[in-house]
Design an enzyme around this catalytic site. Structure first.
Site, PDB file in Angstrom:
ATOM      1  N   ASP A 285       0.648  -1.166  -0.001  1.00 16.83           N
ATOM      2  CA  ASP A 285      -0.514  -0.232   0.374  1.00 16.83           C
ATOM      3  C   ASP A 285       0.835   1.136  -0.377  1.00 16.83           C
ATOM      4  OD1 ASP A 285      -1.800   1.365   0.532  1.00 16.83           O
ATOM      5  OD2 ASP A 285      -2.999   1.229   2.422  1.00 16.83           O
TER       6      ASP A 285
HETATM    7  C1  BGC Z   1      -5.339   3.268   0.404  1.00 15.33           C
HETATM    8  C2  BGC Z   1      -5.073   2.222  -0.874  1.00 15.33           C
HETATM    9  C3  BGC Z   1      -5.004   2.578  -2.221  1.00 15.33           C
HETATM   10  C4  BGC Z   1      -4.088   3.863  -2.643  1.00 15.33           C
HETATM   11  C5  BGC Z   1      -3.131   4.307  -3.682  1.00 15.33           C
HETATM   12  C6  BGC Z   1      -4.067   3.943  -0.099  1.00 15.33           C
HETATM   13  O1  BGC Z   1      -3.524   4.832   1.015  1.00 15.33           O
HETATM   14  O2  BGC Z   1      -4.905   2.455   1.340  1.00 15.33           O
HETATM   15  O3  BGC Z   1      -6.465   0.861  -0.377  1.00 15.33           O
HETATM   16  O4  BGC Z   1      -5.003   2.195  -3.114  1.00 15.33           O
HETATM   17  O5  BGC Z   1      -3.892   4.713  -1.270  1.00 15.33           O
HETATM   18  O6  BGC Z   1      -4.299   4.595  -4.000  1.00 15.33           O
END
Ligand code: BGC
Length: 761
Positions: A285
């Site tokens: 993530d």
């Molecule tokens: C989130 C994810 C997301 C990623 C990219 C993160 O902060 O937890 O769910 O896909 O950002 O935007």
């Protein structure tokens, strides 16, 4: 025909497909072996680097020097960059300036729709309609691929039983069975049958794992959980996505029993790859690898090594892999084979999407003009929204309203279009989404006169309101005195027939980093609601919610409550469809609504404890309860009313016992005894009465959504087999244990009819 003959025929039919798949894999392996033999270590590490273009703000760090890094072969993928023109331009740099011309993969958070926004995932889950959910994912993929994207960071399948957690809005709620079916439907919808198709996307199940069980409902917080609970209650939806063929997995931010997921080898390699057989791409993530430093696992070089060695393939935004792995290889801390395996996972994803054949796939600007935000997609969004709404109360059949007269729509959610798509809708056109009132007016034409007023600010505290209305999801603030705003709204209601109170949360009061300790309707809005009720006019509460909310007071005082979550692009029209009876509501809660935040975590499939309360009791000394509030939810899992009435007969079982290879048919008559045709979700739960480990008091095992015409009785049949009775025991073996079971059938998890059967040795 006997079973073995049938099996042989199936095998014979499948053989050509298997042979074709093997041949494709051989071709891919040859191609990738050849490509990788030409790659330097740095180029391989470059493929592990996923950067953001920062068009959609989904984190606090934004990547820099992107174009130069593409040319230098230091980027494998980019997310939050859209339009065919922009992705083509970035792809051209990779194809013309980088040494090996490896195409970039473009990702995006395509969570509940793309430009056309569907209800938030918790709302979609409330439809209990798997076909519909799959169709929404298909449309999202059509639109996103037309806009240059290959890879959707979806589905989000984290089970959550704590409504304080803001991201409960983004998943399917509290139940592993419903969540698993939805996870698979989403993967099918996004990926379709053929990843090479121009409108197919690589799906990415997230957040692996247990992110929704964050302690105290506070985002990014620690999870400490027994293996038994993990396997039975929290893992199933991720596993279902893997079984459905999901191409990638995103790793969660949280600490799991002392080892953060991003460095958790047991999770990423032993469980995911070895036990579950996952063969795709594992991505971190947003800065998840770097955050291991804050978790206290070492410096950037150390944590990057730990994460890669644990099984992480791609590093999102943080560039720990890019900047430290070469050194770690030289120092013997990371094996070349592990870099190769990670690089291969990235390249395979690109290959399966067909990007080596056509790097400019999805950069056809004609499709962007014709395939996005089409009338058909908006129509589906309107249908999906009506199916997501849950009717919580309807005293004296106040609803549906007649299409006549004058209606006042009052409240801070009445006139904001940008909030209607809901949280995690980064590609929706927030500026041009119709507000509730605009949508209602468009749907009702001149049959109903609609007047509207703010009535109250969203929140009393201006700084809190700012945190609750980020990313352009504005709700205008009226700086006048609360009384003045209120008085104006009340005065305007003097000659209306009905008041619709549009209250609740703004869309950014749920979602990432939007946890709340008070999950009620904000006090200032409650004061408005009391004044609206005091007018003596009929009041309908249209509740905007990104989570289960505590609405005990409202449930007692307001005659009708329609919970509409955030319904997407066509929220306003859909609300009109339901309030005025064009559509009979059929949504059912995918998560329990608590009476008090202090009950959390709250879920129907709880254990009995050694000191359960007797049925009908709400307090008894030395029993498992509270002295101030009873144990029950306000509205249980699976709950939702209709304008019509469904009466359930007694479940009939085809036998009172079954053997391991046998089955039992459970039949029940459901009669629509009201005045409307309506859809009902008939739910079947079981309870395993005696086990080698404690078993939940109820577990959803089957459901069917059926249309029953008024006056009609439908016989609903479910088949139970041994597989439906299995669970992970203490040794984590997937077993069914002989003994007695209860089977419950009903309209929600609380109001059920019960029968019994035995599973024999
Ligand atoms: C989130 C994810 C997301 C990623 C990219 C993160 O902060 O937890 O769910 O896909 O950002 O935007």
């Amino acid at each position: 025909m006997n079973r073995s003959k049938f099996g042989l025929i199936i095998c014979a039919l499948a053989l050509p497909f298997l042979a074709q798949a093997q041949q494709n894999d051989r071709k891919m392996n040859q191609f990738l072996d050849d490509l990788m033999s030409k790659m330097t270590l740095q180029e391989k590490i470059g493929q592990l680097n996923l950067v953001t273009a920062g068009e959609a703000v989904t984190g606090s760090v934004v990547s820099t020097g992107v174009e130069q890094k593409i040319a230098e072969g230091k980027i494998g993928g980019i997310f939050s960059l859209s339009t065919p023109e922009k992705t083509r331009r970035a792809q051209e740099i990779a194809m013309k300036q980088s040494r090996l011309k490896i195409p970039i993969i473009f990702g995006m958070d395509v969570i509940h729709g793309y430009r056309t926004a569907f209800p938030i995932p918790l709302g979609l889950a409330a439809s209990w309609d798997l076909d519909l959910i799959q169709q929404t994912a298909r449309i999202a993929a059509k639109e996103a691929t037309a806009d240059g994207i290959h890879w959707a960071f979806s589905p989000m399948v984290d089970i959550s039983r704590d409504a304080r957690w803001g991201r409960i809005s983004e998943g399917s709620g509290e139940d592993p069975y419903l969540g698993s079916l939805i996870a698979a439907a989403m993967v099918r919808g996004l990926q379709s049958d053929d990843l090479r198709a121009k409108d197919a996307m690589l799906a990415c199940v997230k957040h692996f794992a247990l992110y929704g069980a964050a302690e105290s409902g506070r985002d990014y917080n620690t999870t400490d959980m027994s293996l038994h609970r993990m396997y039975n209650e929290y893992f199933p939806p991720y596993k279902a996505a893997v079984d459905a063929g999901v191409g990638s997995v995103m790793v969660s931010f949280n600490d799991i029993n002392g080892v953060p997921a991003s460095a958790n080898k047991w999770l990423l390699t032993d469980v995911l790859r070895q036990d579950w057989g996952f063969k795709g791409l594992v991505v971190s993530d947003y800065t998840g690898v770097n955050e291991l430093v804050e978790h206290g696992l070492g410096d950037l070089q150390e944590v990057s090594k730990l994460s890669l060695n644990a099984g992480m393939d791609m590093d999102m935004v943080g560039e720990g892999f890019l900047t430290t792995l070469e050194k770690s290889v030289q120092e013997g801390k990371v094996k070349q084979e592990r870099i190769d395996a990670a690089c291969r996972a990235v390249l395979e994803a690109k290959y399966r999407l067909g990007l080596f054949d056509d790097p400019y796939k999805n950069t056809d600007s004609k499709r962007a003009k014709t395939d996005i935000y089409t009338p058909a997609h908006l129509q589906k969004a309107r249908e999906a929204a009506t199916k997501s709404f849950v009717l919580l109360k309807n005293e004296n059949q106040l609803l549906p309203l007649k299409k006549q007269g004058k209606v006042a729509v009052i409240g801070p959610l009445a006139n904001t279009g940008s909030n209607m798509p809901g949280t995690w809708s980064v590609s929706a056109d927030h500026a041009n989404t119709p507000s509730l009132v605009e949508g209602m007016r468009a749907a009702l034409g001149n049959k109903v006169e609609i007047i509207t007023h703010l009535g109250s600010n969203l929140l009393e505290d201006a700084a809190y309101q700012e945190r609750a209305t980020m990313f352009g999801r504005t709700i205008p603030r009226d700086e006048r005195d609360e009384e003045a705003i209120l008085a104006e709204a009340i005065a305007a209601t003097s000659d209306v027939d009905v008041i619709v109170a549009a209250l609740g949360e703004a869309s950014e009061m749920s979602g990432e980093s939007s946890s709340r300790v008070d999950i009620g309707i904000p006090a200032i809005q409650q004061r408005l609601l009391k004044k609206l009720l005091a007018t003596g006019k009929p009041v309908v509460l249209v509740l905007f919610a990104g989570r289960p909310m505590t609405i005990v007071g409202e449930s007692e005082s307001v005659p009708a409550i329609l919970n509409v979550w955030f319904g997407g692009s066509e929220t306003g029209k859909a609300v009109a469809d339901v309030l005025f009876g064009d559509v009979n509501p059929s949504g059912k809660l995918p998560a329990s609504f608590p009476k008090h935040v202090g009950q959390l975590p709250l879920y129907y499939a709880h254990k009995n404890t050694g000191r359960p309360l007797a049925k009908g009791q709400w307090f008894e000394k030395f029993r498992s309860n509270y002295i101030d509030v009873d144990n029950e939810p306000l509205y249980p899992f699976g709950f939702g009313l209709s304008y019509t009435q469904f009466d359930y007969g007694q479940p009939q079982l085809s036998a009172t016992s079954m053997t391991a290879d046998g089955k039992i048919e459970v039949q029940i008559d459901v009669t629509n005894s009201g005045n409307w045709d309506g859809e009902e979700v008939v739910q079947l739960y079981i309870r395993d009465l005696v086990g080698s480990v404690t078993r939940p008091v109820k577990e959803l095992k089957k459901f069917e959504k059926v249309l029953i015409k008024k006056g009609e009785t439908k016989k609903i049949s479910f088949t139970l087999q041994e597989e439906d009775l299995k669970f992970f025991n203490q040794e984590l073996h997937w077993v069914a244990e002989p003994g007695e079971f209860e089977v419950f059938v009903g309209t929600n998890s609380r109001d059920t009819q019960v029968a019994k059967f035995t599973l024999n040795q």
